[in-house]
Motif scaffolding. Structure first.
Motif, PDB file in Angstrom:
ATOM      1  N   GLU A 157       0.984  -1.163   0.397  1.00  0.00           N
ATOM      2  CA  GLU A 157       0.115  -0.254   0.092  1.00  0.00           C
ATOM      3  C   GLU A 157       1.069   1.217   0.264  1.00  0.00           C
ATOM      4  N   ARG A 158       1.835   1.117   0.994  1.00  0.00           N
ATOM      5  CA  ARG A 158       2.445   2.542   0.318  1.00  0.00           C
ATOM      6  C   ARG A 158       3.046   2.109  -0.889  1.00  0.00           C
ATOM      7  N   LEU A 159       3.595   1.649  -1.367  1.00  0.00           N
ATOM      8  CA  LEU A 159       4.230   1.686  -2.964  1.00  0.00           C
ATOM      9  C   LEU A 159       2.985   1.651  -3.680  1.00  0.00           C
ATOM     10  N   VAL A 160       1.799   1.542  -3.480  1.00  0.00           N
ATOM     11  CA  VAL A 160       0.582   2.545  -4.380  1.00  0.00           C
ATOM     12  C   VAL A 160       0.177   3.826  -3.972  1.00  0.00           C
ATOM     13  N   GLY A 161       1.140   4.305  -2.433  1.00  0.00           N
ATOM     14  CA  GLY A 161       0.383   5.534  -2.319  1.00  0.00           C
ATOM     15  C   GLY A 161       1.251   6.763  -2.690  1.00  0.00           C
ATOM     16  N   LEU A 162       2.844   5.784  -3.485  1.00  0.00           N
ATOM     17  CA  LEU A 162       3.739   6.947  -3.964  1.00  0.00           C
ATOM     18  C   LEU A 162       3.318   7.070  -5.613  1.00  0.00           C
ATOM     19  N   GLY A 163       2.373   6.350  -6.489  1.00  0.00           N
ATOM     20  CA  GLY A 163       2.364   5.463  -7.737  1.00  0.00           C
ATOM     21  C   GLY A 163       3.142   4.629  -8.147  1.00  0.00           C
ATOM     22  N   TYR A 164       3.813   4.342  -7.074  1.00  0.00           N
ATOM     23  CA  TYR A 164       4.766   2.672  -7.973  1.00  0.00           C
ATOM     24  C   TYR A 164       4.522   1.494  -8.408  1.00  0.00           C
ATOM     25  N   VAL A 165       3.333   1.852  -7.739  1.00  0.00           N
ATOM     26  CA  VAL A 165       2.502   0.146  -8.492  1.00  0.00           C
ATOM     27  C   VAL A 165       0.901   1.227  -8.867  1.00  0.00           C
ATOM     28  N   GLN A 166       0.489   0.432  -9.271  1.00  0.00           N
ATOM     29  CA  GLN A 166      -0.956   0.943  -9.993  1.00  0.00           C
ATOM     30  C   GLN A 166      -2.016  -0.629  -9.039  1.00  0.00           C
ATOM     31  N   SER A 167      -3.465  -0.163  -8.316  1.00  0.00           N
ATOM     32  CA  SER A 167      -4.498  -0.863  -7.939  1.00  0.00           C
ATOM     33  C   SER A 167      -5.075  -1.095  -8.734  1.00  0.00           C
ATOM     34  N   ILE A 168      -5.363  -2.540  -8.693  1.00  0.00           N
ATOM     35  CA  ILE A 168      -6.298  -2.934  -9.674  1.00  0.00           C
ATOM     36  C   ILE A 168      -7.127  -4.280  -8.726  1.00  0.00           C
ATOM     37  N   SER A 169      -8.554  -3.990  -9.713  1.00  0.00           N
ATOM     38  CA  SER A 169      -9.336  -4.628  -8.005  1.00  0.00           C
ATOM     39  C   SER A 169     -10.823  -4.676  -9.080  1.00  0.00           C
ATOM     40  N   ALA A 170     -11.548  -5.884  -9.656  1.00  0.00           N
ATOM     41  CA  ALA A 170     -12.741  -6.784 -10.072  1.00  0.00           C
ATOM     42  C   ALA A 170     -13.622  -5.641 -10.213  1.00  0.00           C
ATOM     43  N   ALA A 171     -14.119  -6.185 -11.321  1.00  0.00           N
ATOM     44  CA  ALA A 171     -14.783  -4.496 -11.994  1.00  0.00           C
ATOM     45  C   ALA A 171     -16.616  -5.196 -11.333  1.00  0.00           C
ATOM     46  N   ARG A 172     -16.622  -6.622 -11.184  1.00  0.00           N
ATOM     47  CA  ARG A 172     -17.733  -6.486 -10.075  1.00  0.00           C
ATOM     48  C   ARG A 172     -17.257  -6.906  -8.234  1.00  0.00           C
ATOM     49  N   ARG A 173     -17.760  -6.207  -6.963  1.00  0.00           N
ATOM     50  CA  ARG A 173     -16.921  -6.326  -6.008  1.00  0.00           C
ATOM     51  C   ARG A 173     -18.132  -7.004  -5.123  1.00  0.00           C
ATOM     52  N   TYR A 174     -17.296  -8.430  -5.278  1.00  0.00           N
ATOM     53  CA  TYR A 174     -17.615  -8.911  -3.964  1.00  0.00           C
ATOM     54  C   TYR A 174     -17.180  -9.541  -2.566  1.00  0.00           C
ATOM     55  N   ALA A 175     -18.173  -9.578  -2.135  1.00  0.00           N
ATOM     56  CA  ALA A 175     -17.795 -10.101  -0.154  1.00  0.00           C
ATOM     57  C   ALA A 175     -18.717 -10.581   0.308  1.00  0.00           C
ATOM     58  N   PRO A 176     -17.691 -12.147   1.085  1.00  0.00           N
ATOM     59  CA  PRO A 176     -18.363 -12.772   1.801  1.00  0.00           C
ATOM     60  C   PRO A 176     -19.330 -12.287   2.819  1.00  0.00           C
ATOM     61  N   SER A 177     -19.977 -12.976   2.959  1.00  0.00           N
ATOM     62  CA  SER A 177     -20.834 -12.796   3.865  1.00  0.00           C
ATOM     63  C   SER A 177     -21.241 -12.746   5.473  1.00  0.00           C
ATOM     64  N   THR A 178     -20.681 -11.379   6.000  1.00  0.00           N
ATOM     65  CA  THR A 178     -19.045 -11.542   6.989  1.00  0.00           C
ATOM     66  C   THR A 178     -20.510 -10.991   7.855  1.00  0.00           C
ATOM     67  N   VAL A 179     -20.476 -11.822   9.148  1.00  0.00           N
ATOM     68  CA  VAL A 179     -21.405 -11.331  10.892  1.00  0.00           C
ATOM     69  C   VAL A 179     -20.359 -11.422  11.507  1.00  0.00           C
ATOM     70  N   LEU A 180     -20.195 -10.129  12.523  1.00  0.00           N
ATOM     71  CA  LEU A 180     -19.537  -9.838  13.837  1.00  0.00           C
ATOM     72  C   LEU A 180     -20.554 -10.153  14.976  1.00  0.00           C
ATOM     73  N   THR A 181     -20.036 -11.429  15.613  1.00  0.00           N
ATOM     74  CA  THR A 181     -20.853 -12.112  16.687  1.00  0.00           C
ATOM     75  C   THR A 181     -20.406 -12.102  18.019  1.00  0.00           C
TER      76      THR A 181
END
Length: 661
Positions: free
Chosen positions: A311-335
């Protein structure tokens, strides 16, 4: 008359020998000496013949000193091509270590029979990739906008992978990340280019190998694995020396594979298994960055979470951030436990119901923090930690009703008595994987229980109902995914004094959640705060950014580099004084210590040096020079006074992830 001269790197752990030595080549061996071959050369300082690698071969008309001749050529195989030595030299210089130490990690031990077979065999042919496999690979890559262009343009990318399991054409279950990694490697292979895939452990290797079978044949893959036999490992290493493109899949040492790669993919760079425990202690992530800088290949850091280093390298612009076109998140529950439940309830009623409902249809995963039965014992009366009477090590119980044993010396604690209150009774203070399995077996009678930890290796489970109790990182893959995931002991995991414990916990939980089938509930028990919200909202990148922001004012890694210097107090003090003279731009508070490691302050001591990345070359050069000077002085004192034990030399570690004096 001109004479042929070869410059060699001697295989020695001594830092003062980490340079190239000149030798002449006798006429009888002239045709055999080429860069990268193994040699035997005389070393006059020790009066014996030593192993070496030929690095450069040239003709010299005059020399200012007499040169020794090489003794023999061990093999005609070029095992250290020039690009590999350049990488080893660059990585070693950055880490303040020796190039020979890097090459020992990169080049396996020679296997004579395997090498002769390889040299007699014809060059391997380039593997072909079917058109439908290429189309399928491009479909998976296109799910991540910018990924295809970034790889084609030889960029540096940080990719957040989709977290759910998928099924291959053979019916095997792997993570979606493994299919994406296989797709990227296949797409490069279709262009006649090689790929290096670096993963933490053998489970991840198996996942990538399984996914690759959907795209390419086995002859297009070279597995670099420390668990392989010597001949198999050397055979796969020799395969990477061939010109034909290949997909290299291996653990941390695979980053040094001599293959001419156009793409390096590193999965889960936050895993501690990617940290090299041997000198010069180079993390595979840093070696990959150095290799990308030297060769200009594409580099992809992929994971379900993101480390603060990337993330430090991403913030410096040295590394480019890539993510999926469709966001997927597991069904998480805080118990959390409710007011109607007893204090200290380990599994709240809501999580218990979720497990019971999921067991009616398929497997359930329960993640715990530690293996064993009772990892920690305390006094039953005063709650003081139970210590061994012989070595003061912590006591633990291996099974129900078993006598306590010491983790350090292994003695059974017969007649134990508390040093605080003289009580002779102990109490179980924590539950390991085996005790959790016992408790769940009573709570869910008739359900099959499977334990997976360091002592019980389980790679996969089927689709039938089964309750899997696993420690972090040892979770088996379930066919079709788990129908529920229960994450226990999260609060206990966060109690560690490790600087990176929060991002490590988030990574452990996220990797376990990625094993759940789409829509299956994932319960995180007893954890609150920012890290719990990041897990519940599946915003791991934002959490890495927050961690980085908190560490910047404290000058803690990765916002700065931290070096650790350890050795005898006199040499250490001299090295720190020299560092101040060589690098005047170093801040006044850069050095922490020295702190004595023994009761006698004149013995071993340790110091930490915090420095900005811009000062890295100057700081490491100065410290490395001090390490060499101390080694030479210690050797000289031993020669002049043989009865005196040699002084402890300095030990340098250039990048400490968790600085602790």
């Amino acid at each position: 008359m001109s004479q042929r001269v070869v410059r060699v790197l001697i295989d020695s752990p001594l830092p003062q020998l980490d340079r190239l030595f000149d030798y002449t080549v006798p006429d009888a061996l002239e045709s055999q000496v080429q860069p990268g071959v193994r040699l035997r050369v005389p070393l006059r300082t020790v009066g014996r013949i030593v192993d070496a690698i030929a690095i450069e071969v040239a003709s010299a008309t005059t020399t200012d000193r007499p040169l020794s001749e090489i003794d023999s050529v061990v093999s005609a195989a070029c095992v250290v091509p020039p690009p590999l030595y350049a990488l080893a030299r660059k990585v070693a210089d950055r880490a303040g270590g020796s190039a020979g130490d890097i090459l020992r990690l990169a080049v396996p031990k020679r296997q004579v029979r395997v090498e002769k077979q390889w040299m007699a065999a014809p060059e391997p042919e380039a593997a072909s990739v079917a058109d439908d496999a290429v189309s399928y690979a491009k479909t998976l890559i296109d799910d991540y906008p910018g990924l295809a262009d970034g790889i084609a343009e030889r960029g540096r990318l940080a990719l957040t992978a989709i977290a759910h399991p998928v099924t291959t054409s053979d019916g095997d279950t792997v993570g979606a990340w493994a299919m994406l990694v296989a797709a990227m490697a296949t797409e490069r292979l279709s262009h006649g280019e090689s790929t290096v895939v670096v993963v933490p452990d053998y489970r991840d290797q198996d996942a990538v190998m399984t996914a690759l079978r959907d795209f390419v044949s086995d002859d297009a893959i070279a597995r670099v694995d420390a668990r392989q036999s010597g001949p198999d490992r050397y055979r796969n290493f020799l395969r990477t020396l061939a010109a034909a493109p290949v997909i290299v899949v291996g653990n941390r040492s695979a980053v040094y594979s001599p293959v001419s790669a156009s793409l390096i993919v590193m999965w889960d760079d936050g895993d501690s298994l990617l940290e090299e425990p041997l000198a010069p202690y180079v993390h595979a992530r840093d070696a990959a960055l150095v290799r990308q800088e030297l060769t200009g290949c594409a580099l992809v850091f992929a994971g379900h979470t993101r480390t603060t280093d990337v993330e430090r390298l991403v913030g410096l612009g040295y590394v480019q951030s890539i993510s999926a076109a469709r966001r997927y998140a597991p069904s998480t529950v805080l118990t959390a436990s409710t007011d109607t439940e007893a204090p200290g309830t380990r599994i709240p009623s809501s999580a218990y119901r979720a497990v019971r409902e999921a067991l009616a249809t398929g497997p359930v995963l329960v993640q715990v923090s530690r293996p064993g039965y009772a990892p920690v014992l305390v006094c039953a009366q005063c709650r003081a930690p139970a210590k061994c009477l012989h070595c003061s090590g912590p006591l633990h119980a291996k099974s129900r009703g078993a006598a306590p044993q010491c983790r350090w010396c292994g003695r059974t604690a017969h007649g134990w008595k508390c040093s605080e209150c003289n009580s002779v009774q102990v109490r179980l203070a924590s539950s390991g994987s085996e005790r959790t399995a016992d408790d769940l077996g009573r709570a869910f009678p008739g359900v099959r229980i499977v334990v997976s930890d360091g002592e019980h290796t389980v790679m996969e489970v089927g689709e039938l109902p089964v309750l899997v109790v696993a420690t972090r990182g040892a979770e088996p893959v379930a066919a079709g995914g788990y129908h529920a995931v229960l994450l226990l002991d999260g609060d206990r995991m966060l109690m560690s004094d490790d600087l990176r414990v929060a991002e490590s916990c988030l990574r452990w939980w996220s990797n376990a959640a990625a094993l759940a089938a789409p829509g299956a509930p994932v319960h995180l028990v007893g954890v609150t705060g920012l890290i719990a919200r990041a897990f519940a909202t599946w915003s791991q990148v934002a959490f890495a950014q927050a961690e980085l922001t908190e560490r910047a004012p404290l000058r803690m890694p990765p916002t700065v580099r931290v070096a650790m210097l350890e050795g005898d107090h006199e040499s250490l003090t001299t090295a720190l004084r020299t560092l101040r003279e060589d690098v005047p731009a170093l801040p006044r508070d850069a050095v922490l210590g020295p702190l004595a490691l023994e009761a006698n302050a004149d013995e071993l001591a340790r110091a930490l040096i915090r420095y900005d990345y811009a000062l890295g070359h100057a700081v490491i050069t100065s410290l490395r020079a001090s390490v060499i000077a101390a080694a030479v002085a210690g050797r000289r004192s031993t020669r002049t006074r043989p009865q005196r034990p040699p002084r402890a030399t300095l030990k340098l570690r250039a990048d400490v992830a968790d600085p602790q004096l």
